[in-house]
Design a protein around this motif. Structure first.
Motif, short mmCIF file in Angstrom:
data_model
loop_
_atom_site.label_atom_id
_atom_site.label_comp_id
_atom_site.label_asym_id
_atom_site.label_seq_id
_atom_site.Cartn_x
_atom_site.Cartn_y
_atom_site.Cartn_z
N PRO A 188 31.74 30.71 41.03
CA PRO A 188 31.79 29.28 40.73
C PRO A 188 32.82 28.53 41.56
CG PRO A 188 31.52 30.51 38.71
CD PRO A 188 31.73 31.53 39.80
N ASP A 189 32.47 27.29 41.95
CA ASP A 189 33.30 26.51 42.86
C ASP A 189 34.75 26.37 42.40
OD1 ASP A 189 31.58 26.11 44.88
OD2 ASP A 189 31.15 24.01 44.48
N TYR A 190 34.95 26.28 41.08
CA TYR A 190 36.31 26.02 40.62
C TYR A 190 37.23 27.22 40.81
CZ TYR A 190 34.85 28.37 36.27
OH TYR A 190 34.36 29.27 35.35
N ARG A 191 36.68 28.39 41.21
CA ARG A 191 37.52 29.55 41.52
C ARG A 191 37.24 30.10 42.91
NH1 ARG A 191 38.34 33.70 36.64
NH2 ARG A 191 39.90 34.34 38.16
N PHE A 192 36.46 29.37 43.68
CA PHE A 192 35.99 29.89 44.96
C PHE A 192 37.12 30.31 45.89
CE2 PHE A 192 34.67 29.28 49.38
CZ PHE A 192 33.56 30.09 49.43
N ASN A 193 38.19 29.52 45.95
CA ASN A 193 39.28 29.81 46.89
C ASN A 193 39.95 31.15 46.63
OD1 ASN A 193 38.92 27.41 48.26
ND2 ASN A 193 40.40 26.28 47.03
N GLU A 194 39.78 31.69 45.43
CA GLU A 194 40.38 32.99 45.11
C GLU A 194 39.76 34.12 45.92
OE1 GLU A 194 40.98 33.77 40.87
OE2 GLU A 194 40.61 31.64 40.49
N LEU A 195 38.58 33.90 46.46
CA LEU A 195 37.94 34.94 47.29
C LEU A 195 38.72 35.17 48.59
CD1 LEU A 195 34.16 34.02 46.89
CD2 LEU A 195 35.37 35.95 45.86
N PHE A 196 39.57 34.22 48.98
CA PHE A 196 40.35 34.36 50.20
C PHE A 196 41.74 34.95 49.94
CE2 PHE A 196 37.22 31.12 51.27
CZ PHE A 196 36.77 31.59 52.50
N ASN A 197 41.95 35.48 48.75
CA ASN A 197 43.20 36.16 48.43
C ASN A 197 43.13 37.60 48.93
OD1 ASN A 197 45.46 37.34 47.34
ND2 ASN A 197 45.03 36.75 45.22
N GLU A 198 43.93 37.90 49.95
CA GLU A 198 43.85 39.24 50.57
C GLU A 198 44.20 40.36 49.60
OE1 GLU A 198 47.94 37.51 51.64
OE2 GLU A 198 45.87 36.82 51.42
N ASN A 199 44.91 40.02 48.53
CA ASN A 199 45.36 41.06 47.60
C ASN A 199 44.23 41.64 46.75
OD1 ASN A 199 48.11 40.83 48.33
ND2 ASN A 199 48.34 39.03 47.04
N ILE A 200 43.08 40.98 46.71
CA ILE A 200 41.99 41.50 45.89
C ILE A 200 41.05 42.40 46.69
CG2 ILE A 200 42.06 39.44 44.44
CD1 ILE A 200 39.42 38.56 45.73
N TRP A 201 41.27 42.48 48.01
CA TRP A 201 40.36 43.25 48.86
C TRP A 201 41.05 44.50 49.41
CZ3 TRP A 201 35.59 41.78 48.32
CH2 TRP A 201 35.30 40.44 48.06
N PRO A 202 40.30 45.57 49.61
CA PRO A 202 40.87 46.79 50.22
C PRO A 202 41.36 46.50 51.63
CG PRO A 202 38.74 47.26 49.19
CD PRO A 202 38.89 45.77 49.20
#
Length: 221
Positions: A188-202
């Motif tokens: 959802p758009d209201y949390r979309f920017n969180e996908l660019f948080n490097e800490n959630i990705w291997p």
């Protein structure tokens, strides 16, 4: 070119005229032709909330008026939804840059906009906007869409039903011959920017905005 009065059909000057306030009409009249005295004329000139409607517009059928009201309501709803989306994104950006940490709770006002952030419940059904996508890779070819969804649901504490994921491989592709695979993902758009948080990705995973192939071809022309 001089305009004519909508009633007497005679030439009409700028002074001493009134205009029908209906968007579909906007006819001009001599104020004397529509029985508007000096007091009412002055009130119309000074107060935008006071409007004049000609006899034809007043006598429109209820059905025609209902259609107009529905059109106005649809336009207002679009404006309202647009303002809500802008407010939501501004609120997210405000907190994304850490300003929320500098706010004294004792000085907060009741005008603060709050956006729900609990995405773990299936009880309440919410309509979410999915306007943007990211491209994520490089993953082993054995990685499935369910693997990505489960990972994001755990890292972002979000309901997995709110994660949209598609593996970017051709339908006839032989996965055994590929060295890696990519996915396109949206939340959802209201949390979309969180996908660019490097800490959630291997380590080693690359995340970038997703651009459809058709748009890429257009940019090359």
């Amino acid at each position: 070119m001089a305009e004519n009065c909508g009633k007497c059909k005679k030439s009409i000057a700028k002074e001493g005229l009134v205009i029908c306030n209906s968007d579909d009409c906007m006819k001009k009249f001599h104020r004397t032709c529509v029985n508007i005295d000096d007091a009412l004329y002055d009130a119309i000139q000074k107060n935008p909330l006071i409007s004049f409607n000609c006899e034809d517009c007043k006598n429109q059928s209820p059905k025609a008026l209902a259609v107009k009201l529905q059109t106005m309501e649809e336009k207002l709803n679009k404006v309202y939804n647009g303002v809500n989306q802008i407010s939501t994104r501004m609120y997210q950006q405000y907190f994304q840059f850490g300003n929320a940490n500098n706010v004294d709770p004792k000085k907060q006002t009741n005008n603060l906009i709050v956006v729900g952030n609990n995405c773990n419940s299936d009880r309440l059904q919410v309509v979410c906007d999915y306007g943007r996508w990211v491209q994520v890779g490089k993953f082993a070819t054995s990685t499935s869409e369910d693997d990505i969804i489960e990972h994001l649901a755990e890292e972002l504490k979000i309901n997995k039903n709110l994660v949209k994921c598609t593996k970017l491989v051709k339908n006839d592709a032989n996965l055994s011959q590929l060295s890696y695979c990519k996915f396109k993902i949206s939340i959802p758009d209201y949390r979309f920017n969180e996908l660019f948080n490097e800490n959630i990705w291997p380590s080693g995973v690359m995340v970038s905005p997703f651009t459809p192939r058709s748009q890429l071809n257009q940019n090359r022309i």
